[in-house]
Scaffold this active site. Structure first.
Site, PDB file in Angstrom:
ATOM      1  N   SER A   1       0.737  -1.171  -0.266  1.00 57.19           N
ATOM      2  CA  SER A   1      -0.479  -0.351   0.043  1.00 57.19           C
ATOM      3  C   SER A   1       0.667   1.751   0.131  1.00 57.19           C
ATOM      4  O   SER A   1       1.883   1.365   0.319  1.00 57.19           O
ATOM      5  CB  SER A   1      -0.361   0.190   1.068  1.00 57.19           C
TER       6      SER A   1
HETATM    7  N1  SAH Z   1      -1.181  -4.843   3.880  1.00 60.53           N
HETATM    8  C1  SAH Z   1      -0.230  -5.044   2.993  1.00 60.53           C
HETATM    9  C2  SAH Z   1      -1.246  -4.743   0.870  1.00 60.53           C
HETATM   10  C3  SAH Z   1      -1.555  -6.216   0.482  1.00 60.53           C
HETATM   11  S1  SAH Z   1      -2.731  -6.089  -1.288  1.00 60.53           S
HETATM   12  C4  SAH Z   1       1.036  -4.582   2.765  1.00 60.53           C
HETATM   13  O1  SAH Z   1       0.897  -3.970   3.776  1.00 60.53           O
HETATM   14  O2  SAH Z   1       1.378  -5.149   2.071  1.00 60.53           O
HETATM   15  C5  SAH Z   1      -4.009  -6.871  -0.142  1.00 60.53           C
HETATM   16  C6  SAH Z   1      -3.297  -9.113   0.437  1.00 60.53           C
HETATM   17  O3  SAH Z   1      -4.760  -8.679   1.245  1.00 60.53           O
HETATM   18  C7  SAH Z   1      -2.784  -9.133  -0.994  1.00 60.53           C
HETATM   19  O4  SAH Z   1      -1.595 -10.024  -0.863  1.00 60.53           O
HETATM   20  C8  SAH Z   1      -4.002  -9.962  -1.156  1.00 60.53           C
HETATM   21  O5  SAH Z   1      -3.341 -10.952  -1.440  1.00 60.53           O
HETATM   22  C9  SAH Z   1      -4.651  -9.987   0.383  1.00 60.53           C
HETATM   23  N2  SAH Z   1      -5.994 -10.679   0.321  1.00 60.53           N
HETATM   24  C10 SAH Z   1      -6.523  -9.949  -0.285  1.00 60.53           C
HETATM   25  N3  SAH Z   1      -8.128 -11.429  -0.033  1.00 60.53           N
HETATM   26  C11 SAH Z   1      -7.195 -12.246   0.965  1.00 60.53           C
HETATM   27  C12 SAH Z   1      -7.716 -12.916   1.724  1.00 60.53           C
HETATM   28  N4  SAH Z   1      -9.738 -13.762   1.360  1.00 60.53           N
HETATM   29  N5  SAH Z   1      -7.587 -13.028   3.408  1.00 60.53           N
HETATM   30  C13 SAH Z   1      -6.267 -13.460   3.370  1.00 60.53           C
HETATM   31  N6  SAH Z   1      -6.249 -12.327   2.582  1.00 60.53           N
HETATM   32  C14 SAH Z   1      -6.402 -11.671   0.940  1.00 60.53           C
END
Ligand code: SAH
Length: 182
Positions: A32
């Site tokens: 993000s």
């Molecule tokens: N907080 C992260 C942002 C990652 S983007 C950071 O600081 O880098 C969002 C993430 O959510 C992705 O890696 C995606 O695979 C995950 N995601 C999407 N749906 C999900 C679910 N049902 N359970 C767990 N993770 C999920």
């Protein structure tokens, strides 16, 4: 300032790690934008939480920012290689109060519920009921981007007993919350 963001992206992108933008982390996912991480961290911390659950570990950056500021940080990721890489980063940085699981965050993480705060870093049209259920009835806070694929509103839900109060905050864009693990 204390969290080295360049360790949360691929080496080829390290020179861009301190720009205020989201960056790709593979598997069609992103780390993000720092501004958004700061805004969401602020929203979570305003409730003085001890135990926090993050849905969507991704690179692990948001978890690494939050963990030193709370007692225990649980984080779940549906994509196995991302969960594994994030765990390695937490170990390298000595972040011992993070428990990172490879599981579907749509179900929350019932084993350790309730949570003082839940932060969801992937977008959904509707709040998964498990997240509302696993929120502490005593002022639990859920921060979640709500909306379709191209436009969402960062939303804060506060729980008191069986009452859930919703407040709309900033427009944001996150990758979608998807069901099931891969
Ligand atoms: N907080 C992260 C942002 C990652 S983007 C950071 O600081 O880098 C969002 C993430 O959510 C992705 O890696 C995606 O695979 C995950 N995601 C999407 N749906 C999900 C679910 N049902 N359970 C767990 N993770 C999920």
């Amino acid at each position: 300032r204390n969290t080295p963001r360049h360790l949360f992206v691929d080496e080829a992108l390290a020179s861009r790690a301190y720009e205020d933008t989201a960056l790709p982390i593979g598997y069609n996912q992103t780390i993000s934008q720092p501004y958004v991480v700061a805004a969401m961290t602020d929203l979570v911390l305003r409730g003085n939480p001890r135990r926090v659950l993050e849905i969507g570990t991704g690179s692990g950056y948001q978890a690494a920012v939050l963990a030193p500021l709370v007692e225990k940080l649980y984080t779940v990721e549906r994509i196995e290689p991302l969960a594994r890489q994030a765990r390695q980063r937490f170990r390298k940085l000595g972040l011992r109060n993070i428990r990172a699981s490879h599981s579907d965050g749509i179900e929350g993480l019932p084993e350790f519920a309730p949570y003082d705060a839940i932060i969801t870093t992937a977008a959904t049209e509707e709040i998964p009921p498990a997240l509302l259920e696993q929120l502490s009835p005593d002022g639990g806070r859920l921060v979640i981007p709500l909306g379709g694929p191209h436009y969402q509103t960062l939303t804060l839900v506060t729980r008191q007993g069986d009452t859930y109060e919703h407040g709309d905050l900033d427009p944001v864009i996150f990758v979608p919350l998807l069901r099931g693990c891969v």
